[in-house]
Design a protein around this motif. Structure first.
Motif, PDB file in Angstrom:
ATOM      1  N   PHE A  77       0.820  -1.217   0.000  1.00 47.77           N
ATOM      2  CA  PHE A  77       0.000   0.000   0.000  1.00 47.77           C
ATOM      3  C   PHE A  77       0.853   1.266   0.000  1.00 47.77           C
ATOM      4  N   PHE A  78       2.154   1.077   0.028  1.00 48.42           N
ATOM      5  CA  PHE A  78       3.050   2.231  -0.011  1.00 48.42           C
ATOM      6  C   PHE A  78       3.875   2.246  -1.294  1.00 48.42           C
ATOM      7  N   GLY A  79       3.479   1.429  -2.239  1.00 47.98           N
ATOM      8  CA  GLY A  79       4.106   1.473  -3.553  1.00 47.98           C
ATOM      9  C   GLY A  79       5.404   0.692  -3.629  1.00 47.98           C
ATOM     10  N   SER A  80       5.626   0.087  -4.811  1.00 45.30           N
ATOM     11  CA  SER A  80       6.883  -0.615  -5.007  1.00 45.30           C
ATOM     12  C   SER A  80       7.684   0.124  -6.071  1.00 45.30           C
ATOM     13  N   ALA A  81       8.978   0.239  -5.841  1.00 50.60           N
ATOM     14  CA  ALA A  81       9.822   1.041  -6.720  1.00 50.60           C
ATOM     15  C   ALA A  81       9.715   0.586  -8.178  1.00 50.60           C
ATOM     16  N   TYR A  82       9.665  -0.716  -8.368  1.00 47.12           N
ATOM     17  CA  TYR A  82       9.622  -1.288  -9.706  1.00 47.12           C
ATOM     18  C   TYR A  82       8.423  -0.769 -10.502  1.00 47.12           C
ATOM     19  N   TYR A  83       7.253  -0.819  -9.891  1.00 45.13           N
ATOM     20  CA  TYR A  83       6.041  -0.388 -10.601  1.00 45.13           C
ATOM     21  C   TYR A  83       5.983   1.130 -10.745  1.00 45.13           C
ATOM     22  N   ILE A  84       6.447   1.823  -9.710  1.00 43.53           N
ATOM     23  CA  ILE A  84       6.447   3.291  -9.792  1.00 43.53           C
ATOM     24  C   ILE A  84       7.334   3.736 -10.955  1.00 43.53           C
ATOM     25  N   PHE A  85       8.485   3.115 -11.043  1.00 43.27           N
ATOM     26  CA  PHE A  85       9.420   3.423 -12.123  1.00 43.27           C
ATOM     27  C   PHE A  85       8.784   3.128 -13.485  1.00 43.27           C
ATOM     28  N   LEU A  86       8.128   1.974 -13.574  1.00 46.81           N
ATOM     29  CA  LEU A  86       7.478   1.590 -14.834  1.00 46.81           C
ATOM     30  C   LEU A  86       6.420   2.615 -15.257  1.00 46.81           C
ATOM     31  N   LEU A  87       5.565   2.992 -14.310  1.00 44.16           N
ATOM     32  CA  LEU A  87       4.510   3.972 -14.600  1.00 44.16           C
ATOM     33  C   LEU A  87       5.117   5.330 -14.954  1.00 44.16           C
ATOM     34  N   HIS A  88       6.115   5.686 -14.191  1.00 43.01           N
ATOM     35  CA  HIS A  88       6.814   6.949 -14.426  1.00 43.01           C
ATOM     36  C   HIS A  88       7.305   7.018 -15.872  1.00 43.01           C
ATOM     37  N   GLN A  89       7.863   5.916 -16.349  1.00 48.13           N
ATOM     38  CA  GLN A  89       8.389   5.900 -17.708  1.00 48.13           C
ATOM     39  C   GLN A  89       7.278   6.070 -18.742  1.00 48.13           C
ATOM     40  N   SER A  90       6.119   5.456 -18.477  1.00 50.79           N
ATOM     41  CA  SER A  90       5.046   5.584 -19.464  1.00 50.79           C
ATOM     42  C   SER A  90       4.452   6.989 -19.448  1.00 50.79           C
ATOM     43  N   LEU A  91       4.575   7.673 -18.304  1.00 49.04           N
ATOM     44  CA  LEU A  91       4.004   9.023 -18.217  1.00 49.04           C
ATOM     45  C   LEU A  91       4.892  10.083 -18.876  1.00 49.04           C
ATOM     46  N   THR A  92       6.180   9.758 -19.015  1.00 41.87           N
ATOM     47  CA  THR A  92       7.067  10.789 -19.573  1.00 41.87           C
ATOM     48  C   THR A  92       6.835  11.016 -21.059  1.00 41.87           C
ATOM     49  N   SER A  93       6.195  10.053 -21.735  1.00 37.64           N
ATOM     50  CA  SER A  93       6.000  10.275 -23.168  1.00 37.64           C
ATOM     51  C   SER A  93       4.694  11.013 -23.473  1.00 37.64           C
ATOM     52  N   ILE A  94       4.007  11.460 -22.437  1.00 42.16           N
ATOM     53  CA  ILE A  94       2.771  12.212 -22.662  1.00 42.16           C
ATOM     54  C   ILE A  94       3.096  13.710 -22.652  1.00 42.16           C
ATOM     55  N   PRO A  95       2.730  14.424 -23.700  1.00 39.97           N
ATOM     56  CA  PRO A  95       3.066  15.849 -23.781  1.00 39.97           C
ATOM     57  C   PRO A  95       2.448  16.672 -22.648  1.00 39.97           C
ATOM     58  N   ARG A  96       3.118  17.746 -22.301  1.00 35.82           N
ATOM     59  CA  ARG A  96       2.665  18.673 -21.261  1.00 35.82           C
ATOM     60  C   ARG A  96       1.286  19.273 -21.529  1.00 35.82           C
ATOM     61  N   ASP A  97       0.982  19.414 -22.807  1.00 33.97           N
ATOM     62  CA  ASP A  97      -0.270  20.112 -23.169  1.00 33.97           C
ATOM     63  C   ASP A  97      -1.475  19.515 -22.461  1.00 33.97           C
ATOM     64  N   PHE A  98      -1.387  18.235 -22.166  1.00 32.13           N
ATOM     65  CA  PHE A  98      -2.529  17.547 -21.579  1.00 32.13           C
ATOM     66  C   PHE A  98      -3.045  18.240 -20.336  1.00 32.13           C
ATOM     67  N   GLU A  99      -2.184  18.377 -19.325  1.00 33.66           N
ATOM     68  CA  GLU A  99      -2.707  18.966 -18.094  1.00 33.66           C
ATOM     69  C   GLU A  99      -2.923  20.459 -18.233  1.00 33.66           C
ATOM     70  N   GLU A 100      -2.130  21.096 -19.102  1.00 32.66           N
ATOM     71  CA  GLU A 100      -2.318  22.525 -19.263  1.00 32.66           C
ATOM     72  C   GLU A 100      -3.692  22.834 -19.848  1.00 32.66           C
ATOM     73  N   ALA A 101      -4.067  22.042 -20.859  1.00 31.02           N
ATOM     74  CA  ALA A 101      -5.390  22.228 -21.461  1.00 31.02           C
ATOM     75  C   ALA A 101      -6.475  22.018 -20.421  1.00 31.02           C
ATOM     76  N   ALA A 102      -6.295  20.985 -19.592  1.00 35.77           N
ATOM     77  CA  ALA A 102      -7.305  20.679 -18.592  1.00 35.77           C
ATOM     78  C   ALA A 102      -7.397  21.772 -17.552  1.00 35.77           C
ATOM     79  N   LYS A 103      -6.240  22.335 -17.203  1.00 37.80           N
ATOM     80  CA  LYS A 103      -6.249  23.384 -16.191  1.00 37.80           C
ATOM     81  C   LYS A 103      -6.924  24.633 -16.719  1.00 37.80           C
ATOM     82  N   ILE A 104      -6.733  24.899 -17.995  1.00 41.70           N
ATOM     83  CA  ILE A 104      -7.404  26.043 -18.595  1.00 41.70           C
ATOM     84  C   ILE A 104      -8.911  25.847 -18.525  1.00 41.70           C
TER      85      ILE A 104
END
Lengths: 305, 274, 421
Positions: free
Chosen positions: B146-173
């Motif tokens: 319930f406190f996260g495992s480094a392996y999975y966090i790293f994996l997810l982190h890697q998949s999130l880096t290929s998503i452009p910044r525009d995503f959250e910026e558009a949503a915040k607007i």
């Protein structure tokens, strides 16, 4: 919260998101980690008197223990073979299962199947298959006129046997690649197709660059796991023949639990930790050049070549 | 996507070769599970059993309280999967989509936790769990998830880096706050990888053997992997029940994989066009 | 915004708590285990062994029997099979030792074990003398008894009668020398069918293989732990040369399995091998037509000596209810239990071996003869302080002697070991 960020005060939001890990780290990881570091400065038998010895464990390891260097060398050699071999196979398989031919669903399951099998059973099966005298593998080889080696009993072949048996569980990495490939927008491929790009070219100009973050992940984690490999060598060869597969992980395990020298084992482990850290740091350093990052700083690479 | 003739040939040669490599040992495992104990040991090995012992499965299952083990394994698998998905998605999002002071240090620390082998931390961890009163319970296997495992966090982190910044910026607007961005925009994006993590986690805890060995004492707390390992004695290995239980144990993770496979594909638009 | 945070946080805490509850339908017994007692005044004893699934149920029944007859003591039985050492090392290292433990490696665990001499004295002389004397040596360290003998095995030569009949070779006798064995092995070998006369384990346990040095008049170490001139003596090298010769001329096969070649013997691929009593039942169950003989001798004027694999039950120093633990250890080594475990362990009590007529049993008598012959030998494990490293080097030397890709000269291999200690 938004106003806070604007005023350039500390933004708590990311801290809230990462708080589970920080709490978990403090409770479950920090203590054992620190403790093992402390133990590495002690003559710390699992059972018996504990005596502080300063750097003695580290000195012994570097100056008196020939097995330390041997195990280290074998393990690095294994990693050097296993990591690229596994990555390439995993990538080939991932590409194959993402090609929508008939029966692809079944192939996915077949390729993935071995990863579900527990290590105990894996070692029994491969122990049989690779048995030099009576094994199936050499039996099959004899049909094509090859007299196979005594895989598990020959020091030069045992490490190859470990690679063959180890690659059987490549499905995990394949699945990770596959997930990354599936996340690529199909518009990119359509555009390339219209431009007349071949499949091979599409792979190298679209697929490969876009999955580099995942490639980085698989590279780093497989370096770590191959340098720590223990299950297969423990169960399949038990480090033999003649210590030709006495990997570093097994060496540490035996020092801790068989030879009753936990403090020394901790020193061994922390040294390996430094090596892994160094290798990982190098990989990350190089990743600025080859890993695609849309969210980070190198936006210049967001267009594929 | 169209394959050329050459590509097709290579594809099918590879397909056959890999299928044999992955499938044959597995098939053989099933066949061994159906042999008599004596026949399982014959040299040279016989591929097909002379008598098919389907009752081997029942005998193996009844030789230990595998029903209890199954229940324990399911509890651990389900709860850790929930734990990992909740915690890892938060932590990976925090690391991948924000810039904050100390981020680099913390992320390095996260990766470092994967680098120290299990054996030297086992005893300190044991002491800690003993203080918590968790020895001989399933808690040491479940709660850390319930406190996260480094392996999975790293994996997810890697998949999130290929998503452009525009995503959250558009949503915040559009007026979404940080958490709405996370729950409404990023959770759906992460879903295929979260499915993957679910599958990986189930298999890891399903076959994890050293953790349960060290932290559990009574048979009533055993997991399937521990029951399977109990077939191996100091001088003997009961091959047939080992194989039979291995075959049975494969089923639940495969079901999970079947579901996840569906969602990994559904979650994203198909990448390759026929 | 803050609300969302608190909701998520409290949700994860809730889940954590749920995880805790779901995991343990009966935490109570777990708690009782570590406390060593519960509210009803009943004392709880944790008893751990290396039993695998095969023998667990049988042992559990014997434990249940004790619990039935001792209303104030509750014994919880734990079996860890092959990974017993890892488990109890971790448990003892973390200060959570089981109260009563199966034990053989006393040098490693001695500091965690309660000396039992005073307990044994209270039981009277006849109690102690009913155990085979040799076995007390194996369960003592530095003059203190640390465990009660519970089982033992010596080593014998197993042979496959069917293969001998087929090759028309006379069965091994108790007077055989290694040359006799070698000659028979040649006749029994049929390379075409991959049948071999004898099996040499490529990676034997050095503890067991000291018996061949004993049989040839030497040992790994002399007084004060001298290695030179003992483990690398000509006699020592000679003891292994005969085995290597058999491998070289093809009348023996090098086996890698950890059971000294049981698998090959069971499937009729080898006609003879040397191992302990644990194979008797396995081979009977597999319906192998086999016999056993005393270990071969190195020359007709020498005797053959066997290693003794001994197991005992020991009590942890940290045990909170030592009287109860002793009560159980006594029960576990009693006549009744010795009898109940026949076929799984060899009885360690003279009275039981006698009442079962083991001295006339064609199989079991051999183990007792070998035990008697080995009376005056103390394994290096029990007297040499750095056994774990020595054993490690010896294992490698054996591998070099018996691995077909090396076949290192035994004298050279042993010299290499001796020069490092």
């Amino acid at each position: 919260m938004k106003e806070l960020t604007k005023k350039k005060k500390i933004n708590f939001t990311p801290w809230i998101f990462i708080s589970p890990w920080i709490i978990g780290f403090l409770i479950f990881t920090a203590m054992p980690l620190l403790f093992s570091l402390i133990m590495s400065f002690f003559n710390w038998p699992v059972i018996g008197q504990k005596v502080f010895v300063g750097f003695q464990n580290y000195i012994t390891m570097f100056t008196k223990d020939a097995q330390f260097y041997k195990s280290l060398f074998i393990t690095l050699k294994f990693a050097l073979i296993f990591v690229p071999f596994n990555l390439i196979i995993a990538l080939i398989l991932a590409v194959m299962i993402s090609i929508p031919v008939r029966g692809v669903y079944a192939y996915r399951v077949i390729f993935y199947l071995p990863t579900v099998v527990s290590g105990v059973a894996v070692s029994i099966i491969w122990g049989w298959i690779l048995n030099g005298q009576y094994g199936v593998f050499n039996y099959i080889l004899s049909f094509i006129g090859i007299s196979g080696p005594d895989w598990l009993n020959n020091p030069s072949w045992a490490i190859v046997a470990i690679v063959i048996a180890g690659a059987w569980g490549v499905g995990t990495m394949m699945l990770i690649f596959y997930t990354a490939i599936k996340a690529i927008s199909k518009d990119l491929y359509e555009a390339a197709y219209i431009d007349g790009a071949s499949n091979v070219r599409s792979f190298f100009s679209i697929t490969l660059p876009l999955i580099t973050p995942t490639l980085l992940f698989n590279l780093v984690t497989s370096i770590i796991t191959s340098l720590q490999e223990i299950t297969l060598v423990l169960l399949l060869t038990n480090g033999g023949p003649m210590k030709s597969t006495y990997f570093y992980g097994l060496y540490v395990f035996n020092n801790a639990f068989v030879k009753n020298r936990l403090g020394y084992a901790c020193a061994n482990a922390w040294f390996m930790f430094l090596i892994i850290l160094l290798l990982t740091a190098l990989v990350f350093k190089s990743s600025d050049v080859w890993v695609y990052n849309a969210a980070g700083k190198n936006k210049k690479r967001s267009k594929t070549s | 996507m169209k394959l050329s003739k050459l590509e097709k040939t290579i594809f099918y040669i590879l397909l056959t070769a890999f299928s044999l490599y992955f499938l044959l040992p597995f098939v053989w495992m099933i066949l061994t599970a159906l042999k008599s104990e004596a026949e399982a040991y014959t040299f040279p090995p016989k591929f097909f059993p002379s008598v098919w012992h389907f009752d081997n499965f029942k005998a193996a299952w009844n030789s230990q309280p595998f029903g209890t083990y199954l229940a324990n394994s399911l509890i651990v698998a389900v709860l850790t999967t929930i734990g990992q998905i909740v915690s890892c998605s938060m932590v990976a999002y925090g690391f991948a989509r924000f810039n904050f002071k100390g981020k680099k240090v913390l992320f390095t620390l996260l990766l470092c936790t994967m680098m120290l082998p299990w054996d030297v931390t086992a005893i300190p961890l044991y002491m800690e769990f003993k203080i918590f009163g968790w020895i001989n319970t399933l808690k040491p296997l479940i709660v850390p998830a319930f406190f996260g495992s480094a392996y999975y966090i790293f994996l997810l982190h890697q998949s999130l880096t290929s998503i452009p910044r525009d995503f959250e910026e558009a949503a915040k607007i559009d007026g979404a706050n940080e958490f709405q961005v996370f729950t409404r925009i990023f959770l759906p994006i992460m879903r295929p990888v979260l499915n993957l993590i679910g599958v990986l986690n189930i298999i890891t805890v399903w076959n994890d053997y050293l953790g349960p060995l060290v932290f559990l004492n009574d048979r009533s707390k055993y997991t399937l992997a521990l029951g399977l390992a109990a077939f191996k004695g100091v001088h003997t290995q009961q091959i047939v029940p080992t194989m039979a239980i291995t075959v049975v144990m494969v089923i639940p993770p495969l079901i999970a994989f079947g579901f996840a496979q569906k969602y990994i594909i559904e979650g994203m638009s198909g990448a390759i066009k026929e | 915004m803050k609300k969302v945070v608190s909701i998520i946080l409290s949700l994860s805490i809730l889940l954590t708590l749920m995880a805790g509850c779901g995991s343990s339908p009966n935490t109570e017994s777990g708690g009782a285990n570590t406390n060593g007692g519960s509210s009803s005044g009943k004392v709880t004893i944790r008893f751990s062994s290396w039993d695998s699934a095969e023998s667990f149920e049988q042992q559990q029944k014997l434990v249940d029997e004790f619990n039935k007859t001792h209303p104030n003591i509750q014994v919880n039985f734990e079996g860890y099979g092959d990974q017993y050492d890892t488990k109890i090392s971790a448990a003892i290292g973390a200060g959570d030792a089981p109260d009563v433990m199966y034990m053989w490696n006393y040098p490693k665990y001695k500091e965690a074990l309660e000396p039992l001499d005073s307990y044994i004295q209270k039981e009277g002389d006849s109690y102690k003398s009913n155990f085979y004397e040799t076995l007390w040596n194996y369960n003592s360290m530095e003059g203190q008894i640390l465990g009660l003998p519970v089982g033992y095995t010596s080593f014998v030569l197993y042979y496959n009668k069917d293969l001998f009949d087929k090759a028309k070779v006379a069965y091994p006798t108790d007077n055989w020398t290694w040359d006799d064995l070698h000659a028979a092995a040649k006749k029994l070998t049929d390379q075409g069918k991959k049948v071999y006369g004898y099996a040499v384990p490529a990676k034997p346990d050095p503890y067991d293989y000291e018996m061949f040095l004993w049989s040839n008049g030497t040992s790994y170490t002399g007084v004060n732990g001298t290695v030179q001139g003992y483990l690398n003596s000509d006699k020592a090298a000679q003891a292994f040369t005969v085995m290597q010769d058999m491998l070289k001329d093809g009348s023996a096969i090098s086996v890698t399995s950890s059971n000294y070649g049981e698998a090959e013997f069971k499937s009729g691929k080898t006609a003879m091998y040397i191992t302990g009593a644990w194979s008797v039942n396995t081979l009977k169950n597999a319906k192998v037509n086999f016999g056993v003989a005393l270990l071969p001798r190195y020359s007709s004027n020498q005797k053959s000596v066997s290693a003794v694999g001994s197991s005992g039950v020991a009590i942890s120093k940290t045990c909170k209810n030592k009287e109860a633990a002793w009560e159980f250890a006594k029960y576990w080594t009693s006549e009744e239990l010795n009898k109940a475990r026949i076929g799984y362990e060899l009885p360690v009590l003279k009275s039981v071996a006698e009442s079962q007529n083991f001295s006339s049993d064609p199989i079991y008598s051999k183990f007792y003869t070998m035990l008697e012959e080995s009376k005056n030998y103390t394994p290096t494990l029990l007297k040499y302080s750095n056994w774990s490293d020595l054993s490690d080097s010896l294992t490698q030397a054996f591998e070099q002697m018996f691995n077909p890709s090396v076949y290192k000269n035994p004298k050279d291999a042993l010299n290499d070991v001796a020069n490092n200690f």
